[in-house]
Enzyme design. Structure first.
Site, PDB file in Angstrom:
ATOM      1  N   CYS A 117       0.825  -1.199   0.000  1.00 33.70           N
ATOM      2  CA  CYS A 117       0.000   0.000   0.000  1.00 33.70           C
ATOM      3  C   CYS A 117       0.870   1.264   0.000  1.00 33.70           C
ATOM      4  O   CYS A 117       1.700   1.454  -0.868  1.00 33.70           O
ATOM      5  CB  CYS A 117      -0.950  -0.059   1.193  1.00 33.70           C
ATOM      6  N   HIS A 118       0.689   2.130   1.001  1.00 37.29           N
ATOM      7  CA  HIS A 118       1.463   3.369   1.098  1.00 37.29           C
ATOM      8  C   HIS A 118       2.888   3.138   1.596  1.00 37.29           C
ATOM      9  O   HIS A 118       3.690   4.068   1.622  1.00 37.29           O
ATOM     10  CB  HIS A 118       0.753   4.373   2.012  1.00 37.29           C
ATOM     11  N   GLY A 119       3.232   1.915   1.976  1.00 41.85           N
ATOM     12  CA  GLY A 119       4.606   1.602   2.369  1.00 41.85           C
ATOM     13  C   GLY A 119       5.598   1.906   1.264  1.00 41.85           C
ATOM     14  O   GLY A 119       6.772   2.178   1.516  1.00 41.85           O
ATOM     15  N   VAL A 120       5.115   1.876   0.020  1.00 42.63           N
ATOM     16  CA  VAL A 120       5.969   2.189  -1.132  1.00 42.63           C
ATOM     17  C   VAL A 120       6.461   3.639  -1.065  1.00 42.63           C
ATOM     18  O   VAL A 120       7.511   3.971  -1.613  1.00 42.63           O
ATOM     19  CB  VAL A 120       5.225   1.864  -2.442  1.00 42.63           C
ATOM     20  N   GLN A 121       5.739   4.511  -0.348  1.00 42.33           N
ATOM     21  CA  GLN A 121       6.198   5.898  -0.182  1.00 42.33           C
ATOM     22  C   GLN A 121       7.571   5.957   0.493  1.00 42.33           C
ATOM     23  O   GLN A 121       8.356   6.864   0.224  1.00 42.33           O
ATOM     24  CB  GLN A 121       5.200   6.706   0.644  1.00 42.33           C
TER      25      GLN A 121
END
Length: 191
Positions: A117-121
């Site tokens: 999810c937003h962990g890719v940020q």
């Protein structure tokens, strides 16, 4: 026994910390869950993100997750892989220089890295995605493209495996991201 470092923080998505933590432990992987500025025994608050037909996900209170390791005392060389949780936590975790150094350590050594999810940020902030195929929550696509990554439009239940990296768009992809991460760790589960 394989050992994995999991980075999480307040308002990490509940299913993106609880499910991977429990599943990896069940598979015989030792998982240390840490958060900057917190120690073993302290908690992080999680949030439950759901897909209910609105233009974006809804957010509800989750659980208190008890950290089992201290961020301040990490020895990165003892870990075989890194798992980056999603939710809102990556927004601020990616501002921590040590978090970015941790990500670079695992990526430079080509150790298994999972980001959901937003962990890719956190990966985009660490500038480690140039030329790499990844997926994430769709709102993260501009960040992936801005750092030279290749964004794959995957379904929420899918994951993308590329070199030492496995990514998924959201918690419905827990099964596939965990399969890919276990594969990268060299763990086979039969049954």
């Amino acid at each position: 026994m394989k050992r994995v470092l999991m980075l999480a923080g307040d308002y990490t998505e509940d299913y993106e910390v609880m499910v991977p933590y429990q599943a990896l432990e069940m598979a015989g992987v030792s998982v240390d869950v840490v958060c900057p500025d917190k120690s073993a025994g302290e908690t992080i608050r999680t949030a439950i993100h759901d897909f209910e037909g609105d233009q974006t996900y809804s957010e509800k209170p989750g659980h208190n997750f008890v950290l089992n390791a201290s961020f301040a005392y990490l020895r990165l060389e003892q870990y075989d892989g890194l798992f980056l949780t999603g939710g809102r936590a990556p927004e601020y975790l990616r501002l921590d220089p040590r978090v970015l150094d941790i990500v670079r350590f695992f990526m430079e050594l080509h150790k298994p890295v999972a980001a959901i999810c937003h962990g890719v940020q956190i990966l985009t902030a660490a500038d480690v995605l140039r030329g790499k195929r990844v997926t994430a929550y769709p709102a993260v696509k501009p960040e992936v493209l801005a750092v030279g990554g290749v964004f794959v439009d995957a379904q929420p239940h899918e994951a993308v495996l590329f070199e030492n990296l496995v990514t998924a768009p959201a918690w419905p992809g827990n099964i596939e991201i965990l399969k890919g991460f276990l594969h990268l760790l060299g763990i086979t589960i039969t049954g």
